[in-house]
Structure formats: C-alpha cells, structure tokens
Design an enzyme around this catalytic site. Structure first.
Site, PDB file in Angstrom:
ATOM      1  N   HIS A 121       0.806  24.434  -1.528  1.00 53.67           N
ATOM      2  CA  HIS A 121       1.137  24.055  -0.106  1.00 53.67           C
ATOM      3  C   HIS A 121       2.303  23.173  -0.157  1.00 53.67           C
ATOM      4  O   HIS A 121       2.584  22.273   0.562  1.00 53.67           O
ATOM      5  CB  HIS A 121       0.070  23.160   0.473  1.00 53.67           C
ATOM      6  CG  HIS A 121      -1.503  24.242   0.572  1.00 53.67           C
ATOM      7  ND1 HIS A 121      -2.040  23.631   1.573  1.00 53.67           N
ATOM      8  CD2 HIS A 121      -1.675  25.216  -0.083  1.00 53.67           C
ATOM      9  CE1 HIS A 121      -3.171  24.441   1.417  1.00 53.67           C
ATOM     10  NE2 HIS A 121      -2.928  25.408   0.440  1.00 53.67           N
ATOM     11  N   CYS A 122       3.409  23.913  -0.808  1.00 51.74           N
ATOM     12  CA  CYS A 122       4.955  23.106  -0.739  1.00 51.74           C
ATOM     13  C   CYS A 122       5.401  23.871   0.536  1.00 51.74           C
ATOM     14  O   CYS A 122       5.363  24.948   0.587  1.00 51.74           O
ATOM     15  CB  CYS A 122       5.621  23.507  -1.945  1.00 51.74           C
ATOM     16  SG  CYS A 122       7.243  23.264  -1.776  1.00 51.74           S
TER      17      CYS A 122
ATOM     18  N   HIS B 172      -2.174  29.742  -1.727  1.00 51.76           N
ATOM     19  CA  HIS B 172      -1.789  30.096  -0.414  1.00 51.76           C
ATOM     20  C   HIS B 172      -3.204  29.892   0.175  1.00 51.76           C
ATOM     21  O   HIS B 172      -4.249  30.564  -0.264  1.00 51.76           O
ATOM     22  CB  HIS B 172      -1.190  31.379  -0.205  1.00 51.76           C
ATOM     23  CG  HIS B 172      -1.063  31.815   1.159  1.00 51.76           C
ATOM     24  ND1 HIS B 172      -0.509  30.925   2.185  1.00 51.76           N
ATOM     25  CD2 HIS B 172      -1.504  32.932   1.908  1.00 51.76           C
ATOM     26  CE1 HIS B 172      -0.621  31.546   3.181  1.00 51.76           C
ATOM     27  NE2 HIS B 172      -1.346  32.742   3.269  1.00 51.76           N
TER      28      HIS B 172
ATOM     29  N   PHE C 159      -0.920  28.493   8.893  1.00 48.46           N
ATOM     30  CA  PHE C 159      -2.091  28.140   9.158  1.00 48.46           C
ATOM     31  C   PHE C 159      -2.649  29.399   9.239  1.00 48.46           C
ATOM     32  O   PHE C 159      -3.297  29.700  10.612  1.00 48.46           O
ATOM     33  CB  PHE C 159      -2.116  27.322  10.596  1.00 48.46           C
ATOM     34  CG  PHE C 159      -1.514  26.057  10.683  1.00 48.46           C
ATOM     35  CD1 PHE C 159      -0.955  25.681   9.346  1.00 48.46           C
ATOM     36  CD2 PHE C 159      -1.251  25.412  11.782  1.00 48.46           C
ATOM     37  CE1 PHE C 159      -0.243  24.355   9.572  1.00 48.46           C
ATOM     38  CE2 PHE C 159      -0.325  24.267  11.935  1.00 48.46           C
ATOM     39  CZ  PHE C 159       0.014  23.699  10.813  1.00 48.46           C
ATOM     40  N   PRO C 160      -3.163  30.144   8.420  1.00 51.53           N
ATOM     41  CA  PRO C 160      -3.785  31.416   8.588  1.00 51.53           C
ATOM     42  C   PRO C 160      -5.276  31.554   9.238  1.00 51.53           C
ATOM     43  O   PRO C 160      -5.458  32.453   9.792  1.00 51.53           O
ATOM     44  CB  PRO C 160      -4.025  31.811   6.952  1.00 51.53           C
ATOM     45  CG  PRO C 160      -2.960  31.119   6.290  1.00 51.53           C
ATOM     46  CD  PRO C 160      -2.825  29.786   6.730  1.00 51.53           C
TER      47      PRO C 160
ATOM     48  N   ASP D  75       7.595  35.607  -4.887  1.00 50.56           N
ATOM     49  CA  ASP D  75       9.033  36.201  -4.713  1.00 50.56           C
ATOM     50  C   ASP D  75       9.763  35.876  -3.710  1.00 50.56           C
ATOM     51  O   ASP D  75       9.544  34.598  -3.372  1.00 50.56           O
ATOM     52  CB  ASP D  75       8.724  37.956  -4.782  1.00 50.56           C
ATOM     53  CG  ASP D  75       8.001  38.461  -3.358  1.00 50.56           C
ATOM     54  OD1 ASP D  75       7.819  37.625  -2.184  1.00 50.56           O
ATOM     55  OD2 ASP D  75       7.613  39.396  -3.195  1.00 50.56           O
TER      56      ASP D  75
ATOM     57  N   ASP E   1       4.867  33.892   1.254  1.00 53.89           N
ATOM     58  CA  ASP E   1       3.481  33.940   0.817  1.00 53.89           C
ATOM     59  C   ASP E   1       3.359  35.775   0.589  1.00 53.89           C
ATOM     60  O   ASP E   1       2.345  36.331   1.110  1.00 53.89           O
ATOM     61  CB  ASP E   1       2.532  33.870   2.171  1.00 53.89           C
ATOM     62  CG  ASP E   1       2.450  32.268   2.491  1.00 53.89           C
ATOM     63  OD1 ASP E   1       2.777  31.589   1.480  1.00 53.89           O
ATOM     64  OD2 ASP E   1       2.515  31.871   3.531  1.00 53.89           O
TER      65      ASP E   1
ATOM     66  N   ASN F 268      -3.798  20.166  19.526  1.00 54.50           N
ATOM     67  CA  ASN F 268      -3.034  21.438  19.467  1.00 54.50           C
ATOM     68  C   ASN F 268      -2.971  22.115  21.053  1.00 54.50           C
ATOM     69  O   ASN F 268      -2.044  21.969  21.583  1.00 54.50           O
ATOM     70  CB  ASN F 268      -3.752  22.136  18.609  1.00 54.50           C
ATOM     71  CG  ASN F 268      -3.732  21.745  17.048  1.00 54.50           C
ATOM     72  OD1 ASN F 268      -2.719  21.206  16.653  1.00 54.50           O
ATOM     73  ND2 ASN F 268      -4.790  22.126  16.290  1.00 54.50           N
TER      74      ASN F 268
END
Ligand code: 0FX
Length: 245
Positions: A77-78, A96, A107-108, A127, A131, A223
């Site tokens: 989680h960088c 991920h 935030f999947p 790559d 993600d 939120n």
C-alpha cells in the site's frame, strides 16, 4: 545477504507484515528487510522522525539508488506510482487490496459494494500501470448484504496477510508462476470524491441507495455528505445489523 525494501503508507498493515516476518525469521535465511514510507506522508514523517528502521522515500527520484541497493521492492500500500526505470530493472511486487482486474486503483471495496464486481486481495508484479501486471496469487472475499466499507476492508486485509503468509518465501526465491487477466476497470481518488457528494434529488432503488451509503461508511471517516439549506455539509453514515441466528 539478499536485501528487500518494503515501502508502505499503511502503518497497520506494515505492523502486521513485520509480525509475519518475525514469525518466519527470514533473516536467518539470508534475507534482510528494510522499510520506507512515502516522503509526503505527514503523519509517518512526524512519527518516524529520527527512527533508524524506517525512512521516507521518493521513488521517482531515488530509483537509481534502489536498483543498486536492493534485490527486490515491495509496495505494501505505497501511495506512489513506481517509475518504469525501477520496475524494469528489479522485481517490484505490489500487495493490492482488490481482486484484479476488478476495481483496480482507489479503495476497491467501496466500488465493489456499489457496482457488484468481485473483491479480494491480489499480489502481483508491478508494471508501469496502476495495480496492473502479472498476478502471482489472489484471494476473493465475499461481500455480505450487511457489510460496510470498513467490514469489507477488514476482510481484504486479512486476505492480503493470508496470501503473504502463504507466498512470501516463494516470492523472495522468485519461485512462482504468474498469470494475466483481462483489462478490467480502474477507479481514481477523484471517482471516490465524486461519490461522496450525495444528490438529494437522485432517484434510484432503495437497494442502490443503501449500497452507496454502506460503501461510504468506514468507521470514523466523514465520507458521504449533502449540503443543507445554509450550504453546510451534513455527513451521512449507515449502521447495518443482521438479526442473530
Ligand atoms: O492503504 P489503503 O488501504 O489503500 C489505498 C488504495 O485503496 C490502494 O489501491 C493503493 N494501492 C494504496 C496505496 O492506497 O488506503 P488508506 O489507508 O488511505 O484507506 C483505507 C480505507 O479507509 C479505504 O479503503 C477506505 C477508508 N477511507 C480512507 C480515507 C483516507 C475512507 O473511507 N475515507 C477516507 O477519506
């Protein structure tokens, strides 16, 4: 000694990862881990000022040093995108909190609760896209009708740790195979920010309204909101409780 750098902007997950390393005692197997966080992460900068076990890092600027110093880099989680110069010269692995290729990016679980696409955790080679890249392993988690973003996220974190527990040594030995999946979809921070502003005139099914509110309910975070008649934001969360069986 093989040197591995773990870059994380998520302290809770980093603590769990370090506990896993302690359990596995990889140092005695000749693997030395070092830790870093993003140079712009204010709370971590403050907390780890002067710490000797973790340092701030700017991957866009520091990649030349990284490819000389380390054999492998993990993004736990960088919040920085690794540059091509880095990912093309040493193995970079991303942990991920989503089930690639569905809802890659920000935030999947928030987006999975809303759009019904599968959720889980994915470990993959990095790559140059977000993600994205050959998948080493993944684990799906179930979203229940009473889950909020927080409870779904907690399941994803557990899945990430399970995958790391199972695959870490194989990854470090580069003794794994990968697979590719179709392109899928990507959400960015601005997509999350847009979701947060509720349109009080929006017409939709009750199910979809509940899904949107529970997707934006995550512990103490403010939120979802609407504007009241004085132009002030009013924040909204929901509480869901399943009957005891
Ligand atoms: O570390 P992380 O769980 O993950 C995020 C991205 O989702 C991920 O795709 C990326 N690879 C990684 C580098 O950054 O994010 P977090 O610790 O900022 O937030 C954790 C959860 O907290 C998030 O899934 C939803 C919730 N949250 C967070 C913020 C900042 C909110 O609901 N509202 C917020 O404002």
């Amino acid at each position: 000694m093989k040197k591995v750098l773990v870059i994380s902007d998520n302290e809770g997950l980093l603590n769990r990862f370090r506990q896993l390393l302690e359990k596995k005692d990889l140092r005695s197997r000749g693997i030395d881990f070092e830790f870093a966080f993003s140079y712009f992460h204010r709370e971590m900068l403050e907390k780890f000022k002067g710490a000797n076990w973790i340092k701030p890092i700017n991957v866009k600027e520091d990649w030349k040093d990284l490819i000389v110093e380390y054999n492998m880099v993990f993004s736990l989680h960088c919040k920085q995108l690794f540059p091509n110069e880095l990912v093309s010269q040493i193995k970079c692995i991303n942990i991920h909190p989503g089930l690639n290729p569905f809802n890659r990016g920000w935030f999947p679980q928030v987006f999975s609760i809303i759009n019904g696409l599968p959720l889980g955790a994915t470990v993959h080679e990095i790559d140059t896209e977000l993600d994205h890249g050959p998948i080493i392993c993944q684990k799906e988690v179930e979203i229940e009708s009473w889950d909020t973003s927080l409870t779904a996220y907690e399941k994803v974190l557990d899945a990430e740790m399970e995958l790391l527990d199972q695959y870490l040594e194989l990854i470090l030995e580069e003794n794994y195979s990968t697979f590719l999946v179709k392109e899928g979809n990507l959400n960015l921070k601005k997509d999350f920010d847009e979701l947060c502003e509720l349109n009080l005139d929006e017409k939709d099914s009750f199910q979809n309204h509940i899904n949107k509110l529970r997707a934006l309910t995550h512990g103490e975070y403010s939120n979802a909101y609407f504007y009241d008649k004085n132009g002030k934001k009013v924040y909204v969360t929901v509480q869901l409780k399943r009957e005891e069986s």
